[in-house]
Write an enzyme that holds these catalytic residues in place. Structure first.
Site: not given
Ligand code: A5P
Length: 227
Positions: A42, A44, A95-96, A106-107, A109, A115
């Site tokens: 992601g 971050t 994380a979202d 999460k997820g 992406g 993960e």
């Molecule tokens: C990826 O599948 C996700 O679980 C990411 O870890 C989550 O969406 C956080 O992403 P960002 O850091 O881009 O917000």
């Protein structure tokens, strides 16, 4: 920013990026020589990788996605297939959504299945986020990965599920979808997903998996222990 002053949209976006970077850099400090490290996925985590490369520690890494693997390798961070290691010292991921109790969604992406496997193999799971991610209660969408075989039947069984438009299959051939119904008690919903044939993975991560959450704010970094 002075109290009472308004932030323009472009200034706000820059500030959120700065918060992600601060959280990621704080987490990189936890990585020491000799560690086996799980690398999340992601925007971050995109700040974590250069911070880790700068630390020049002797570490072994596994990646949660081909994207992260490519980015890590480009920075000179060695990445091994997750068949050469059976435990990790630490996993660092974004994380979202994050609740005060440590529940995560999460997820965003689409990498949530890998993960969860990588986070579950780690002695310490460290979550990094900007200040938009903490929530009072989890809300939809909750990402899913479905076995492609029979996926229309799995979707019909679960009800409120939409296949994510434009998202390729996961590296393991799974269909990335989102549950759009109410979350309610996340433990009950997670149990429903876990008990549904055809659900390969879901983006609900319980507090029992999470050790530390590091959240970047405009001028501070907040850290709270979950377990
Ligand atoms: C990826 O599948 C996700 O679980 C990411 O870890 C989550 O969406 C956080 O992403 P960002 O850091 O881009 O917000």
């Amino acid at each position: 920013m002075r109290a009472g002053t308004m932030m323009r949209a472009d200034e706000y976006a820059v500030d959120v990026e700065h918060q992600k970077q601060s959280a990621a850099e704080a987490a990189a400090e936890l990585v020491e020589d000799g560690m086996a490290v799980g690398l999340g996925t992601g925007t971050t985590v995109a700040y974590l990788l250069p911070a880790l490369a700068r630390r020049q520690r002797s570490i072994r890494c596994v990646a949660t996605s081909p994207r992260t693997e490519a980015a890590a390798l480009a920075l000179g961070i060695g990445v091994e297939p997750f068949g050469t290691l059976d435990r990790l010292d630490i996993c660092i991921d974004g994380a979202d959504q994050i609740t005060a109790e440590g529940w995560l969604v999460k997820g965003g992406g689409g990498a949530h299945t890998r993960e969860k496997v990588v986070a579950g193999a780690a002695d310490r799971f460290v979550v990094i986020a900007d200040s938009t991610k903490p929530v009072a209660g989890l809300h939809p969408p909750v990402p899913l990965e479905l076995l492609a075989f029979g996926s229309p039947a799995t979707i019909r069984h679960l009800g409120a599920v939409v296949v994510r438009a434009g998202q390729p299959l996961s590296p393991d051939g799974g269909v990335i979808a989102d549950y759009t119904g109410p979350v309610g008690d996340p433990a009950k919903l997670a149990a429903t997903f876990d008990a549904t044939a055809g659900v390969v993975g879901h983006g609900l991560f319980p507090p029992a998996m999470v050790d530390v959450v590091i959240v970047g704010h405009p001028s501070t970094v907040e850290r709270f222990e979950v377990r």
